[in-house]
Design an enzyme around this catalytic site. Sequence first.
Site, short mmCIF file in Angstrom:
data_model
loop_
_atom_site.label_atom_id
_atom_site.label_comp_id
_atom_site.label_asym_id
_atom_site.label_seq_id
_atom_site.Cartn_x
_atom_site.Cartn_y
_atom_site.Cartn_z
N HIS A 438 0.82 -1.21 0.00
CA HIS A 438 0.00 0.00 0.00
C HIS A 438 0.86 1.26 0.00
CE1 HIS A 438 -4.00 -1.85 0.73
NE2 HIS A 438 -3.31 -2.76 1.40
N LYS A 724 -11.03 12.45 4.43
CA LYS A 724 -10.00 11.42 4.47
C LYS A 724 -9.01 11.78 5.56
CE LYS A 724 -9.29 12.16 0.11
NZ LYS A 724 -9.22 10.94 -0.66
N ARG A 725 -8.13 10.85 5.87
CA ARG A 725 -7.11 11.09 6.88
C ARG A 725 -6.35 12.38 6.56
NH1 ARG A 725 -1.83 8.71 7.06
NH2 ARG A 725 -2.38 7.57 5.19
N LYS A 730 -2.10 14.27 1.07
CA LYS A 730 -3.49 14.29 0.61
C LYS A 730 -3.97 15.70 0.30
CE LYS A 730 -4.67 10.00 2.99
NZ LYS A 730 -5.10 9.18 1.85
N THR A 836 -9.83 4.60 -1.83
CA THR A 836 -11.11 3.92 -2.04
C THR A 836 -12.30 4.86 -1.89
OG1 THR A 836 -11.07 3.21 0.29
CG2 THR A 836 -10.31 1.62 -1.36
N LYS A 840 -16.21 5.26 -3.81
CA LYS A 840 -17.51 5.39 -3.15
C LYS A 840 -18.25 6.63 -3.66
CE LYS A 840 -15.26 3.40 0.84
NZ LYS A 840 -14.48 3.77 2.03
#
Length: 994
Positions: A438, A724-725, A730, A836, A840
């Site tokens: 990952h 998200k985290r 990010k 992911t 969604k």
Amino acid sequence: MAASSYSATPTAMRAETLTRCCYSTTSRLIGFSSLHTSSKLLFTTSSDSRRAKRSLYIKSASSVPEQALQDTSTRLDEGDLVSFTPDAASIASSIKYHAEFTPAFSPEKFELPKAFFATAQSVRDALIINWNATYDYYEKKNVKQAYYLSMEFLQGRALLNAVGNLELTGAYGEALKKLGHDLENVASQEPDAALGNGGLGRLASCFLDSLATLDYPAWGYGLRYKYGLFKQRITKDGQEEVAEDWLEMGNPWEIVRNDVLYPVKFYGKVVTASDGKRHWIGGEDIQAVAYDVPIPGYKTKTTINLRLWSTKVASELLDLHAFNSGEHTAACEAQSNAEKICYILYPGDESAEGKILRLKQQYTLCSASLQDIVAQFERRSQGQVKWDEFPEKVAVQMNDTHPTLCIPELMRILIDLKGMSWKEAWNITQRTVAYTNHTVLPEALEKWSYELMQKLLPRHVEIIEMIDEQLVDDILSKYGTSNPEILVKKLNTMRILENIDLPASVTDLLVKLQENKADDSSESFEVDDSSESLEADDSSESLEADDSSESLPIHDEAALVDEDNEHEEEEDIEKKKDAITEPSPPPPPPPKMVRMANLCVVGGHAVNGVAEIHSEIVKEEVFNDFYELWPEKFQNKTNGVTPRRWIRFCNPNLSDIITKWIGTEDWVLKTEKLAELRKFVDIEDLQIEWRRAKRSNKTKVASFIKEKTGYSVNADAMFDIQVKRIHEYKRQLLNILGIVYRYKKMKEMTAVERQANYVPRVCIFGGKAFATYVQAKRIVKFITDVGATINHDPEIGDLLKVVFIPDYNVSVAELLIPASELSQHISTAGMEASGTSNMKFAMNGCVLIGTLDGANVEIREEVGEDNFFLFGAEAHEVAALRKERAEGKFVPDKRFVEVKEFVRSGAFGSYNYDELLGSLEGNEGFGRADYFLVGKDFPSYIECQEKVDEAYRDQKRWTRMSILNTAGSYKFSSDRTIHEYARDIWNVQHLEIP
């Protein structure tokens, strides 16, 4: 019985009679209790097909010998089975029964918390039916089974998912109405299981759902964290962490298996017995006890198991003498040391104690799980154990590097406990274990201190050393000695052990080669056991490129080291002279490390990435040397999400529309049918229904935002979401700086100009920053400060709102994602392995804005380039852009300079954001130089946002884009991913429970 008042039909009356009969017994598995005889209730369901309505069978099976079993069975109607179809009345009776006889609350009232527990226990009864049948069938058939090991399983709430998979949503809703409650309100009482944090855990949970739904024999293994990661609170100072309380009232879904208990050892020493065998003795001994959670499939009987380990010690280790002497802490030390292993997910590892605790967690997961797997294999072999068949019956999948110790632990069990030779054990281990990567950056791969591991797990270090030595031999065989420079480079990058001497024979060979080369040339080379990693310390976690764990980014960790090495600016002149005349002390040797990812690649038979672009990076960059050596090991398995939880159950309005227009509900199992929506995309009736469903979901979110934050938002505005985290790669910072720029431009306009130039937006953030990740927490603080200013600006009003949702989790995601219209997946290209949440959002008809990173690449291909807002640098450009920055050639866009100056002007309060903005400035240095290319991508990003506004103004066009995103999301079902794992890696076969 009190439940009888709810029996209103002949079917319900029959159910009530049966309920009275069954509830008069005791069930060891289900937990019924009374003063009557002991028996075991086995519930089974039957249906002719997945779509058929199932009947419920209740079989009374005594836990005493077979003759008694037969005698007990005949007491029920016509022998073994009594059948009825569960209806609202019988379900209400079951709920009422559990409220009375398996109580977790006082008896006076039947309020929501009590209603939830009773309902969950009723549903669990139904799950145990199929759970037992699945387990028994696996035992009987003894087919190959997959075992999925993960440090995280982010399950979310279980009630609605379970009744949905059992096709009993309507019946339970009606039953609860009879009892004075609403199913949705009852379900809201369930806390999210705090067993994960990010995409790694959510992926694992999606995989379990798909494994059960597709009837693959499989189990999951994880740890039962008592306090989870943390519960996030948002205050004026930003994020605050408090312990999760998800187990405070108990967990109605789990069943403790007190008879499933395995020893786990730490520390001690390894000795050689008289027979030459190695024995690990002494040290600290704990016990891992199993807690089982049923995972039901959709429209199938298959109900697989998630086995979670909790840790404890034997009661005899409580030192009563010390306790009675008043030394209470010392007396309970053994219990405390054992129990804290399963307290917290990803405990801080800045301290030595934190590192030890994390390594204990990882080994506990691996050791207990493998002991259990081996025990199952031996039991199913029925006394005729053939160890060479172990890989034909067992497939172990390591979800990231956290379960890496599976490899030396399986070797230890096979050699030390089962008496195998090294060759036999190694062959079995390699054929059994596989690894999912990952992480995309070499410097981000997990490492552990050699000394720490040697102290905690001495036998495993011996085994790892032998594996490393074997690897060195493989490298020598592959590359020979004709080119010593290449050979040394391969050894430096591929070894499992970093900064540790090579075997003496290899060192002698290299020295000889160097001498020979020196005779032929003046050039020479050095044997350097260190990798070319950017790692700055021996922390076991560094920059994460996926949601696999929590840590500081690599440049921040290095900054701490850099500060420690700074010299005093004012020094005594004589000391300076001494420094000139005396030789400086040699630098400390680099830390000895164990490279866990390298061990995974060497010890497993398959290595897979989780998106096409990621898997190519894995082959071409991260593990290129291994790919050259073993190309057959490497695969791609693009991630997916379960369409049951992530559209069918969380977005029923949209699901009904899809079913109506496609003409079948089969798309829930065969998502390729979603592509049929493309035929209807321009039909006005579909577009009207589609917008109406989205508007309904947005209204729910607006109410939720008001409840959680106090902010009022307009449900007619665009809902723009990034959840998200919180991590620099990010790039939540890019998003909020874009919002600041938007706000600044609005303030420079008249009211009429603002209305003409900007589409109303509600910008929603959510996610947790790891407790010790200071820069991420600064980003959270910045977002909340910007929101506090904008949301109270009367000139802006509903044109722009900024909201940070506290304590983002699966249940919040199930509310936000169906309401989303634009979703931001804007990581620096080449740094997100897959993602992911992007899948969604697309599945729920949300249009994405993002970079060509991770699964974004494939999503854009499937939904169409015109239905994805693309911006930013590409992965192959990133290295050159960082080099350009380091050389001082980067010139920031004036709009980027402008927005930073606006922040520093105090527009959002008195907080000093120099440390945050400073990370975007300068050309070099740890924690500076804009490593994540926020400044580089900023102009492209805000220009892309202008295109978003333009598209949203045309609601017909936007709705078309939304529909095509859902239609194109079919590839991203976890069902497709699991079929690929089962076929290409595990070699497990579909096994439907009869």
